[in-house]
Scaffold this active site. Structure first.
Site, PDB file in Angstrom:
ATOM      1  N   CYS A   1      33.310  31.105  71.738  1.00 34.78           N
ATOM      2  CA  CYS A   1      34.376  30.103  71.587  1.00 34.78           C
ATOM      3  C   CYS A   1      35.585  30.700  70.874  1.00 34.78           C
ATOM      4  CB  CYS A   1      33.844  28.909  70.798  1.00 34.78           C
ATOM      5  SG  CYS A   1      35.095  27.658  70.436  1.00 34.78           S
TER       6      CYS A   1
ATOM      7  N   CYS B   1      35.681  28.634  67.218  1.00 38.41           N
ATOM      8  CA  CYS B   1      34.676  28.793  66.150  1.00 38.41           C
ATOM      9  C   CYS B   1      33.719  29.949  66.386  1.00 38.41           C
ATOM     10  CB  CYS B   1      33.885  27.501  65.968  1.00 38.41           C
ATOM     11  SG  CYS B   1      32.857  27.075  67.398  1.00 38.41           S
TER      12      CYS B   1
ATOM     13  N   CYS C   1      32.536  25.005  74.405  1.00 36.87           N
ATOM     14  CA  CYS C   1      31.769  25.372  73.216  1.00 36.87           C
ATOM     15  C   CYS C   1      30.623  24.379  72.987  1.00 36.87           C
ATOM     16  CB  CYS C   1      32.670  25.413  71.990  1.00 36.87           C
ATOM     17  SG  CYS C   1      31.811  25.858  70.459  1.00 36.87           S
TER      18      CYS C   1
ATOM     19  N   CYS D   1      31.837  22.858  69.064  1.00 36.69           N
ATOM     20  CA  CYS D   1      33.061  22.089  68.797  1.00 36.69           C
ATOM     21  C   CYS D   1      33.722  21.537  70.054  1.00 36.69           C
ATOM     22  CB  CYS D   1      34.064  22.950  68.038  1.00 36.69           C
ATOM     23  SG  CYS D   1      34.772  24.305  69.024  1.00 36.69           S
TER      24      CYS D   1
ATOM     25  N   CYS E   1      31.013  43.727  85.864  1.00 37.98           N
ATOM     26  CA  CYS E   1      31.041  45.028  86.540  1.00 37.98           C
ATOM     27  C   CYS E   1      32.391  45.313  87.196  1.00 37.98           C
ATOM     28  CB  CYS E   1      29.914  45.134  87.556  1.00 37.98           C
ATOM     29  SG  CYS E   1      29.988  43.956  88.922  1.00 37.98           S
TER      30      CYS E   1
ATOM     31  N   HIS F   1      28.232  44.547  93.501  1.00 38.38           N
ATOM     32  CA  HIS F   1      28.321  45.444  92.351  1.00 38.38           C
ATOM     33  C   HIS F   1      29.478  46.402  92.610  1.00 38.38           C
ATOM     34  CE1 HIS F   1      27.228  47.231  88.637  1.00 38.38           C
ATOM     35  NE2 HIS F   1      26.767  48.363  89.139  1.00 38.38           N
TER      36      HIS F   1
ATOM     37  N   ASP G   1      28.042  55.076  86.895  1.00 37.02           N
ATOM     38  CA  ASP G   1      28.033  53.626  86.687  1.00 37.02           C
ATOM     39  C   ASP G   1      28.381  53.336  85.230  1.00 37.02           C
ATOM     40  OD1 ASP G   1      27.340  50.898  86.202  1.00 37.02           O
ATOM     41  OD2 ASP G   1      26.082  50.941  87.996  1.00 37.02           O
TER      42      ASP G   1
END
Length: 733
Positions: free
Chosen positions: A197, A200, A229, A232, A255, A282, A299
């Site tokens: 978040c 917070c 969140c 909150c 990725c 990917h 990778d």
């Protein structure tokens, strides 16, 4: 146990060799190494009667007692001829079978596939535009500014030096630097499952997609994920940026972002690079390595390189199209990533093979407009070579000794949902066919020996433990300052504040240590003392971590003393006469950071890790030049993490014939390391036995129920040298 005696012919020599089947085939190869000096990974063992290759323990059960040993390097042409003659019929039959299966798959493809060019081009074209941004000098310069290039070059040169290559060619250094760039990127970029978040910093949950605002659209964020969140209820935006320039700032993503940003880094440092698009979702990178003479898989998400079967074999992916996108065109490189081509063909149903080839050809023509004739010829030659290599790859055998992991990037549930978790018990590269390697660790022994005069003078000159400890800490701060300077021109100054009367009095005792570090000291202006590189800066880089960790051990031991006397500092008593520069062979190892030689490099930054060693593993140390030593003590240090993998029970053995037979030197049970990097010293009771090879058989780890792995931070072996007493008896020369 089965004992056999073999008669081994090599060149014009004949050797008698005793072999115990309990020792395993790798030990037999190590015995042959001690007799012939042919490293285990360069040996080809043949039965003299029928020339059949001996490849494992089972072969030795039926083979006659006569063996023939051939060096692969010396007899490469003969090896190729033998292989081609012996396998010709089989190869032709296998090739015919595979070609037939491929033809059947192509015929089936025609029934289920149309020439759907548009769908394929829609997948590829955005990436063509993306890779062209990597050629922007502004983006490349911005990328280079974020990289600690000096540190990566140092790490590359140290990595090569640890392999015995102290004077690398440019191609070797470029290759090593690329790997360090990959490892650095893996540590510096952050994977995002669900962003924390903004308000917070607590966990969030996906709430769907949003519309990109103006600032997000500037950097190609056509998609924005929204997360609410859990605490909150604030909504956090996660723009999926396509411009690598922005990713240099955010340094986070999945990725797509990882491969996008890393490929820019590769281009920024001059590597010929490609962005690899896997249609099954990917993305990764390929770079052309002049050192290897071919394209290499990298990778960045996984930190794994040159293992193209990672996805099919490790992740259990059902690949279809793997397309390489570069500044000079588009390439179908699927064959590099599969050994099941006929199965892959059955899944390539978006368009026909001729249509795909036509798309690739058209894009290549577009991208190569304006290229010089010389450049076009060079590209055509490289393309032809790559096509030939890809075809050969389809018929090459997997390296069964290499275990490939399932996917590591992303949270566990997500990986399982994508069926990319692999077996679940393998999380990194490992090898069960560890080759014999030489230890580059002479500097470790020199450093240990060099601390003797320092400790002696501390005992003689220091008024108490506190002053002795402060002096060592001051010396460490001086070396830290030296380490933080540019590695090729390292220099620091000991000013008047640090150069107290006690320090100045002690400074001459550090002379041997400066030599071990390839350093010099000179008196500068105003009484200051300059410390700087004396010769090869790589030697200093290799040695500094060893010194830092040894200094920490000294401080720990000094602070544990009740009183500073000749009997109190226990650390140096068994640090003289460390055995070094031998050859190491082990039952297995982790790649590339848990190699067997890491057990002898004197630092806390590395370890030997045996992926299947929890219930038993072994490591052999063969003394260089077959010199005979009497072992008086050894020291083990726990590794950096995972106490459950610590050794608990083990047997130490010595061999007077290079590993043909073994004599028990020490046995330990129920040992326990109470902290990380703890050193435990063991005296060898069975002395007066001269050996040129030593073997640890680790029988159990601390908690074998919770792990399959074994690890050890370091192993040090100490020999007896006549006339060299302990610190209690000897003054330094």
């Amino acid at each position: 146990m089965v004992a056999r005696t073999f008669v081994v012919h090599h060149g014009g020599s004949v050797f008698d060799l005793d072999y115990d089947t309990d020792d395993g085939f790798e030990v037999l190869k190590f015995q042959l190494f001690s007799l012939t000096s042919i490293p285990p990974d360069q040996q080809k063992i043949l039965g003299s009667d029928d020339n059949r290759t001996v490849s494992d323990d089972s072969d030795l059960e039926w083979i006659s007692k006569k063996l023939r040993l051939v060096s692969i390097d010396e007899d490469e042409k003969a090896k190729e001829m033998e292989k081609s003659v012996a396998d010709l019929a089989t190869s032709d039959e296998e090739l015919a079978r595979m070609l037939q299966v491929e033809e059947e798959a192509l015929m089936m493809q025609q029934f289920v596939t149309s020439e759907n060019r548009e769908q394929v081009e829609q997948r590829i074209r955005p990436y063509v535009d993306q890779v062209l941004m990597y050629e922007d000098p502004h983006r490349q310069e911005a990328a280079r500014k974020t990289v600690p290039a000096d540190k990566l070059e140092e790490k590359a040169m140290v990595a090569l030096a640890r392999e015995g290559n102290c004077k690398p060619a440019k191609d070797e250094l470029d290759h090593a630097f690329l790997l360090q760039l990959l490892f650095w990127f893996k540590q510096s970029f952050r994977w995002v499952n669900a962003p924390p978040c903004d308000s917070c910093n607590n966990d969030t949950i996906n709430q769907g997609m949003g519309v990109a605002n103006h600032s997000e659209s500037l950097y190609g964020a056509s998609r924005v994920e929204l997360y609410r969140c859990k605490s909150c209820s604030n909504v956090t935006r996660f723009p999926r940026y396509n411009d690598a320039l922005k990713l240099l700032e955010t340094r986070k993503g999945r990725c797509g972002e990882w491969a996008n940003c890393f490929t820019l880094y590769c281009r920024a440092f001059g590597y010929e690079s490609r962005l690899i698009l896997d249609f099954t979702d990917h993305v990764w990178t390929e770079c052309f390595s002049p050192y290897l003479g071919r394209w290499m898989h990298l990778d960045p998400c996984e930190g794994i390189y040159d293992n193209p079967l990672l996805y099919e074999k490790g992740w259990n992916k059902n690949l279809n199209y793997v397309i390489a996108v570069a500044r000079d065109g588009v390439y179908d490189v699927t064959k590099r990533y599969t050994r099941k081509w006929h199965e892959v063909l059955s899944r390539r149903v978006i368009t026909t093979e001729p249509a795909l080839a036509s798309i690739i050809s058209d894009i290549a023509k577009e991208r190569r407009k304006g290229f010089s004739t010389e450049m076009l010829l060079k590209l055509d030659e490289r393309d032809k070579s790559e096509v030939e290599q890809l075809e050969r790859n389809l018929f090459s055998e997997d390296d069964a000794s290499i275990s490939l992991p399932g996917r590591q990037s992303g949270d566990k549930e997500w990986r399982i949902s994508r069926s990319e978790f692999g077996s679940g018990d393998q999380y990194s590269l490992s090898s069960s066919a560890c080759p014999g390697r030489k230890c580059v660790d002479e500097h470790v022994t020199k450093i240990y020996d060099a601390f003797f005069p320092v400790i002696y003078q501390l005992v003689e000159q220091a008024s108490d433990i506190s002053s002795a400890s402060k002096l060592i800490e001051t010396f460490k701060r001086i070396l830290v300052s030296l380490k933080n300077s540019p590695f090729k021109t390292r220099r620091t100054t000991i000013n008047a504040v640090l150069a107290t009367p006690f320090f100045s009095k002690m400074l001459p005792s550090f002379g041997q240590l400066f030599d071990a570090l390839s350093l010099k000291s000179e008196l500068g202006v105003d009484g200051a003392i300059d410390i700087f590189i004396a010769s090869d800066p790589v030697k200093t880089s290799l040695a500094l971590p060893v010194v830092f960790h040894a200094l920490d051990d000294i401080i720990l031991n000094l602070n544990g003393c009740d009183k500073l006397t000749k009997e109190s500092p226990s650390w140096p008593l068994l640090k003289l006469n460390r055995i070094c520069s031998g050859f190491v062979l082990a039952s297995g190892e982790e790649l590339p950071f848990g190699l067997a030689t890491s057990a002898f490099d004197g630092t806390r930054m590395s370890k030997w890790e045996e992926p299947n060693g929890a219930t038993g593993c072994w490591i052999i140390y063969k003394v260089s030049d077959n010199r005979m030593h009497e072992l008086v003590a050894y020291e083990l240090m726990s590794a950096n993490d995972a106490p459950e993998r610590d050794p608990m029970d083990w047997i130490l053995e010595g061999s007077e014939d290079g590993g043909s037979s073994w004599h028990i030197l020490d046995k330990q049970t129920s040992q326990k390391f109470h902290r990380r990097f703890q050193r435990k010293t063991f005296e060898v009771k069975s002395q007066s036995f001269l050996a040129n090879a030593f073997r640890f058989r680790f029988l159990a780890v601390r908690d074998g129920k919770s792990t399959s792995r074994f690890q050890i931070g370091s192993i040090d072996l100490y020999m007896r040298t006549d006339g060299v007493p302990s610190i209690k008896q000897q003054k330094p020369a």
